[in-house]
Design a protein around this motif. Structure first.
Motif, PDB file in Angstrom:
ATOM      1  N   MET A 185       0.833  -1.204   0.000  1.00 55.03           N
ATOM      2  CA  MET A 185       0.000   0.000   0.000  1.00 55.03           C
ATOM      3  C   MET A 185       0.874   1.263   0.000  1.00 55.03           C
ATOM      4  O   MET A 185       1.566   1.529   0.972  1.00 55.03           O
ATOM      5  CB  MET A 185      -0.904   0.014   1.235  1.00 55.03           C
ATOM      6  N   ILE A 210      -7.600  -2.975  -3.845  1.00 61.27           N
ATOM      7  CA  ILE A 210      -7.118  -3.205  -2.489  1.00 61.27           C
ATOM      8  C   ILE A 210      -7.740  -4.490  -1.948  1.00 61.27           C
ATOM      9  O   ILE A 210      -8.957  -4.675  -2.015  1.00 61.27           O
ATOM     10  CB  ILE A 210      -7.495  -2.033  -1.561  1.00 61.27           C
ATOM     11  N   ALA A 264      -6.316  -0.701   6.499  1.00 60.73           N
ATOM     12  CA  ALA A 264      -5.124  -1.253   5.841  1.00 60.73           C
ATOM     13  C   ALA A 264      -4.025  -1.496   6.872  1.00 60.73           C
ATOM     14  O   ALA A 264      -3.803  -0.687   7.770  1.00 60.73           O
ATOM     15  CB  ALA A 264      -4.650  -0.305   4.754  1.00 60.73           C
ATOM     16  N   ASP A 312      -7.285  -7.518   1.466  1.00 66.45           N
ATOM     17  CA  ASP A 312      -6.775  -7.655   2.836  1.00 66.45           C
ATOM     18  C   ASP A 312      -5.387  -8.294   2.860  1.00 66.45           C
ATOM     19  O   ASP A 312      -4.522  -7.891   3.628  1.00 66.45           O
ATOM     20  CB  ASP A 312      -7.742  -8.471   3.689  1.00 66.45           C
ATOM     21  N   SER A 313      -5.185  -9.312   2.032  1.00 64.83           N
ATOM     22  CA  SER A 313      -3.871  -9.959   1.929  1.00 64.83           C
ATOM     23  C   SER A 313      -3.851 -10.828   0.681  1.00 64.83           C
ATOM     24  O   SER A 313      -4.899 -11.252   0.202  1.00 64.83           O
ATOM     25  CB  SER A 313      -3.573 -10.816   3.168  1.00 64.83           C
ATOM     26  N   SER A 329     -15.221  -3.285   5.654  1.00 64.11           N
ATOM     27  CA  SER A 329     -13.918  -2.777   5.232  1.00 64.11           C
ATOM     28  C   SER A 329     -12.973  -2.779   6.419  1.00 64.11           C
ATOM     29  O   SER A 329     -13.347  -2.387   7.524  1.00 64.11           O
ATOM     30  CB  SER A 329     -14.085  -1.363   4.677  1.00 64.11           C
ATOM     31  N   ARG A 330     -11.761  -3.242   6.184  1.00 62.46           N
ATOM     32  CA  ARG A 330     -10.755  -3.344   7.222  1.00 62.46           C
ATOM     33  C   ARG A 330      -9.752  -2.209   7.056  1.00 62.46           C
ATOM     34  O   ARG A 330      -9.480  -1.786   5.932  1.00 62.46           O
ATOM     35  CB  ARG A 330     -10.063  -4.691   7.040  1.00 62.46           C
ATOM     36  N   SER A 341      -2.049  -5.783   3.881  1.00 64.80           N
ATOM     37  CA  SER A 341      -2.867  -5.248   2.783  1.00 64.80           C
ATOM     38  C   SER A 341      -2.015  -5.084   1.524  1.00 64.80           C
ATOM     39  O   SER A 341      -0.841  -4.729   1.604  1.00 64.80           O
ATOM     40  CB  SER A 341      -3.466  -3.898   3.160  1.00 64.80           C
ATOM     41  N   ARG A 342      -2.630  -5.368   0.382  1.00 66.74           N
ATOM     42  CA  ARG A 342      -1.931  -5.263  -0.896  1.00 66.74           C
ATOM     43  C   ARG A 342      -2.851  -4.638  -1.937  1.00 66.74           C
ATOM     44  O   ARG A 342      -4.072  -4.633  -1.792  1.00 66.74           O
ATOM     45  CB  ARG A 342      -1.498  -6.640  -1.414  1.00 66.74           C
ATOM     46  N   ASN A 396     -11.328   0.013  -3.745  1.00 64.63           N
ATOM     47  CA  ASN A 396     -11.403  -0.794  -2.528  1.00 64.63           C
ATOM     48  C   ASN A 396     -12.445  -1.890  -2.772  1.00 64.63           C
ATOM     49  O   ASN A 396     -13.645  -1.611  -2.819  1.00 64.63           O
ATOM     50  CB  ASN A 396     -11.791   0.089  -1.349  1.00 64.63           C
TER      51      ASN A 396
END
Length: 163
Positions: free
Chosen positions: A41, A100, A81, A102-103, A78-79, A85-86, A69
């Motif tokens: 990010m 975007i 970042a 989470d992983s 939504s989490r 996060s990527r 997102n």
């Protein structure tokens, strides 16, 4: 059950190579052919009056890329970042977009025969309209996204104009 060997000529055409990522606690996959790169990010520049799922733009080696997102796009929780996060940089039509997630978990190959159409009652909170199908890997279920459907033609055009 038949022995599933991935060796031999012509077998590569029977396999899907996927980038597997996590979003809202579920595993998703996109075909690696659509993925240009996966980045951490960076700082983003906000775009006034853009759709709510557009986080902003980034400068990626001289190219301006709009970042979406996916959690907001799919109306998932939504989490914030974090270090996992990527941004997955993909091509949707002729437009390059960052998504975007989470992983990013892994890149894997699954047989095309292991992919089934998304069931009517998809266990995911993501609309069936965005899905190519469901991939079965051992005891895991992988939700396969159809990138061409994640953004409508109008949204792609709007994003192209933002960049």
């Amino acid at each position: 059950m038949a022995d599933m060997s991935f060796e031999g000529k012509g077998k590569a055409a029977d396999l899907l190579q996927l980038v597997v990522f996590e979003l809202g606690g579920e595993e998703f996959g996109v075909e690696i052919m659509n993925v240009q790169e996966i980045i951490r990010m960076p700082e983003m520049t906000q775009i006034p009056q853009s759709p709510d799922f557009v986080e902003g733009v980034i400068n990626l080696r001289g190219r301006i890329i709009v970042v979406v997102n996916l959690s907001k796009r799919f109306n998932l929780q939504s989490r914030v970042a974090d270090e996992n996060s990527r941004i997955i940089v993909v091509e949707v039509g002729k437009t390059v977009v960052g998504m975007i997630v989470d992983s990013v978990n892994e890149v894997l190959r699954i047989p095309k025969s292991g992919v089934e159409p998304a069931p009517e009652l998809v266990m995911s909170k993501v609309s069936k309209n965005y899905l190519k199908g469901v991939g079965k890997i051992d005891k895991r279920l992988l939700i396969l996204l159809d990138l061409a459907r994640v953004l409508t033609l109008e949204e792609v055009a709007e994003i192209s104009n933002l960049a």
